[in-house]
Enzyme design. Structure first.
Site, PDB file in Angstrom:
ATOM      1  N   HIS A 263      -7.017 -22.475  39.683  1.00  0.00           N
ATOM      2  CA  HIS A 263      -5.655 -22.874  40.065  1.00  0.00           C
ATOM      3  C   HIS A 263      -5.595 -24.380  40.369  1.00  0.00           C
ATOM      4  O   HIS A 263      -4.770 -25.115  39.799  1.00  0.00           O
ATOM      5  CB  HIS A 263      -5.214 -22.068  41.296  1.00  0.00           C
ATOM      6  CG  HIS A 263      -3.829 -22.375  41.778  1.00  0.00           C
ATOM      7  ND1 HIS A 263      -2.738 -21.598  41.464  1.00  0.00           N
ATOM      8  CD2 HIS A 263      -3.339 -23.389  42.541  1.00  0.00           C
ATOM      9  CE1 HIS A 263      -1.649 -22.122  42.022  1.00  0.00           C
ATOM     10  NE2 HIS A 263      -1.989 -23.219  42.682  1.00  0.00           N
ATOM     11  N   GLU A 264      -6.491 -24.837  41.230  1.00  0.00           N
ATOM     12  CA  GLU A 264      -6.452 -26.259  41.615  1.00  0.00           C
ATOM     13  C   GLU A 264      -6.808 -27.158  40.434  1.00  0.00           C
ATOM     14  O   GLU A 264      -6.293 -28.274  40.324  1.00  0.00           O
ATOM     15  CB  GLU A 264      -7.355 -26.525  42.821  1.00  0.00           C
ATOM     16  CG  GLU A 264      -7.013 -25.715  44.082  1.00  0.00           C
ATOM     17  CD  GLU A 264      -5.568 -25.815  44.549  1.00  0.00           C
ATOM     18  OE1 GLU A 264      -4.913 -26.839  44.293  1.00  0.00           O
ATOM     19  OE2 GLU A 264      -5.068 -24.840  45.175  1.00  0.00           O
ATOM     20  N   HIS A 267      -3.699 -28.028  38.622  1.00  0.00           N
ATOM     21  CA  HIS A 267      -2.977 -29.143  39.253  1.00  0.00           C
ATOM     22  C   HIS A 267      -3.675 -30.468  38.942  1.00  0.00           C
ATOM     23  O   HIS A 267      -3.040 -31.467  38.597  1.00  0.00           O
ATOM     24  CB  HIS A 267      -2.949 -28.974  40.780  1.00  0.00           C
ATOM     25  CG  HIS A 267      -1.970 -27.950  41.283  1.00  0.00           C
ATOM     26  ND1 HIS A 267      -0.619 -28.031  41.029  1.00  0.00           N
ATOM     27  CD2 HIS A 267      -2.140 -26.838  42.041  1.00  0.00           C
ATOM     28  CE1 HIS A 267      -0.002 -27.003  41.616  1.00  0.00           C
ATOM     29  NE2 HIS A 267      -0.902 -26.273  42.228  1.00  0.00           N
ATOM     30  N   GLU A 293       3.385 -26.380  39.716  1.00  0.00           N
ATOM     31  CA  GLU A 293       2.850 -25.030  39.909  1.00  0.00           C
ATOM     32  C   GLU A 293       2.758 -24.275  38.578  1.00  0.00           C
ATOM     33  O   GLU A 293       1.914 -23.395  38.419  1.00  0.00           O
ATOM     34  CB  GLU A 293       3.729 -24.271  40.915  1.00  0.00           C
ATOM     35  CG  GLU A 293       3.143 -22.976  41.447  1.00  0.00           C
ATOM     36  CD  GLU A 293       1.931 -23.142  42.358  1.00  0.00           C
ATOM     37  OE1 GLU A 293       1.550 -24.292  42.669  1.00  0.00           O
ATOM     38  OE2 GLU A 293       1.357 -22.111  42.739  1.00  0.00           O
TER      39      GLU A 293
END
Ligand SMILES: [Zn+2]
Length: 493
Positions: A263-264, A267, A293
């Site tokens: 997930h990170e 980003h 997101e």
């Protein structure tokens, strides 16, 4: 590259503002990772001082920005620069410093009280603070001005130009689609609701090695990027050549740390792949929380939780975590994709996650619109959880007190999580026309996906507003149809 001298002047004046942003990001990263506890007070002081300098520097741009606005034939880059600075100017000129100060003071105190209230599962401690915060946020909305619902002014702070009409238009079909999918998964038992591996402990050192392999699979560039440990995983972009992410090691259920890393990374990749000509300008980053997101969710769910990515991970897991040998690749895939109605948002699966957001959105709208009182919120929360998710909290800690956002004054933030999921669906649909996503992952080299995202989304930074970017690149705006279709194809086989 900018032909108008006034734009050059604006960009020159923006450089120290960029440097203050850079320092602020480093401060925050340090605070969450390595800063000694007793440094909190002096760090808070330093941050507040930098914020004041920054505000003054932005306000100094007022004259040049209004000159630049009147110029003819501005390019998209130039319009983007003006649009972004104008948004900041609008906030700084409409919100009086006393209100900023009162909001900061109230939310700083409220965050401490909320932590205690959650620990004791006692809403009455937090209630007077939430009342005050709602009152201050309504004042903020009034000062900013809005059309239609006052909540629109707050939504816009996190997602430019977003309105309750947009969100209602997303949630209504999304909820219908997700309820249908959920009931079919439950009745067919095609995906389990729990798994033995959720309770199996792992060795942290071994897990760190697995995460290094995950970074390698995602092709994360090691000279512009680092990963550390923090209580809550986050990404902090310092510049286009320096992005920090964090993860955490809970000691059991190894999927949690893996998916937080993926997930990170989503980003981080966004922050690293913005075109370098936009460095030191107001355009060096994504245009909104929802768009950002969408990138983390795309990597986490559409890539990371796919069968093909599970196949790549399986040998790595077997090599580093001996207990994995007792499970088949299909077992691991199911463990990555459990579906169960649950109480806690951050632990929710792809199918039920958005229900948690709907509950928060409906309540925020009522609070800001003056249709509900803070004292009514705990019961309303439980009723709505039952209505949307099908489970009823047994304590306030696992109900209304679970999220940090309200104590920090972040009212209007939650919808961007769901918009991220919705846009990730749109991205996947659009990307699929140019490349076969599953085949690319199966080959073990995700580079074509990274390049696609860079060329179509990342390199543009925040030249375009979130709605403009979606229209231009994805041909649609906040359309939940693609997310529902993706979930149907994945879970109803
Ligand atoms: Zn995120």
């Amino acid at each position: 590259m900018f032909k108008n001298p006034v734009i050059d002047q604006i960009l020159d004046s923006y450089k120290p503002i960029w440097a203050l942003n850079h320092a602020g990001s480093l401060f925050e990263w340090d605070l969450e990772t390595y800063m000694p506890v007793d440094a909190a007070k002096s760090r808070g002081f330093a941050q507040a001082q930098l914020a004041l300098i920054r505000q003054q520097k932005v306000l100094n741009l007022t004259e040049n920005v209004s000159k630049a606005e009147k110029l003819d034939g501005l390019s998209d880059y130039e319009k983007g620069i003006i649009r972004n600075i104008k948004r900041e100017l609008r906030y700084y000129t409409k919100i009086p410093p006393e209100l900023v100060e009162e909001l900061t003071r109230t939310t700083t105190e409220a965050s401490v009280v909320w932590r205690e209230a959650r620990k004791r599962s006692d809403f009455s401690l937090f209630e007077p603070y939430l009342e005050k915060i709602v009152q201050l946020k309504r004042k903020e909305a009034d000062k900013l001005g809005y059309e239609g619902h006052p909540y629109n002014a707050l939504l816009d702070l996190f997602e430019e130009d977003l309105t309750t009409r947009d969100v209602d238009r997303v949630f209504s079909p999304l909820v219908t689609g997700l309820k249908r999918i959920l009931s079919r998964i439950i009745s067919s038992k095609s995906f389990p609701s729990n798994h033995k591996l959720e309770d199996v402990a792992y060795d942290e050192e071994a897990m760190r090695r697995v995460n290094q392999e995950v970074l390698r699979l995602l092709g994360m560039p090691d000279k512009t990027f680092r990963m550390d440990v923090s209580t809550h995983p986050f990404t902090s972009g310092m510049s286009l050549d320096d992005v920090r992410i964090t993860t955490r090691y809970e000691g059991k259920s190894f999927r949690e740390t893996i998916f937080s890393v993926i997930h990170e990374c989503g980003h981080a990749l966004y922050d690293l792949q913005v075109d370098h000509s936009l460095e030191y300008t107001p355009l060096a980053g994504g245009p909104s929380l929802g768009i950002h997101e969408s990138q983390s969710r795309f990597w986490e769910n559409f890539v990371g939780r796919s069968r093909e990515f599970t196949s790549l991970l399986y040998p790595i897991l077997k090599k580093n975590l001996t207990f994995v040998s007792g499970y088949s690749e299909d077992d691991i895939y199911k463990y990555f994709n459990l579906v169960r109605p649950s109480l806690i948002r951050v632990a929710a699966d792809e199918v039920t996650y958005n229900f948690h957001i709907v509950v928060r959105y409906e309540m925020e709208k009522k609070l800001v619109g003056g249709e509900a009182r803070v004292s009514e919120i705990p019961e309303m929360w439980d009723d709505m959880m039952e209505k949307y998710v099908g489970v009823r909290p047994q304590s306030l800690a696992e109900g209304v007190l679970q999220d940090v956002h309200w104590s920090g004054g972040m009212i209007g933030y939650f919808p961007t999580y769901s918009l991220g999921n919705v846009i990730a669906g749109m991205v996947s649909n659009r990307m699929q026309r140019d490349l076969n996503i599953k085949d690319v992952i199966a080959r073990g080299d995700v580079n074509p996906i990274r390049i696609w995202l860079k060329e179509n989304i990342h390199k543009l930074g925040s030249i375009y507003s979130p709605k403009e970017l979606q229209t231009k690149v994805l041909g649609d705006v906040y359309n939940p149809e693609y997310l529902v279709k993706y979930l149907e194809e994945k879970y109803l086989v």
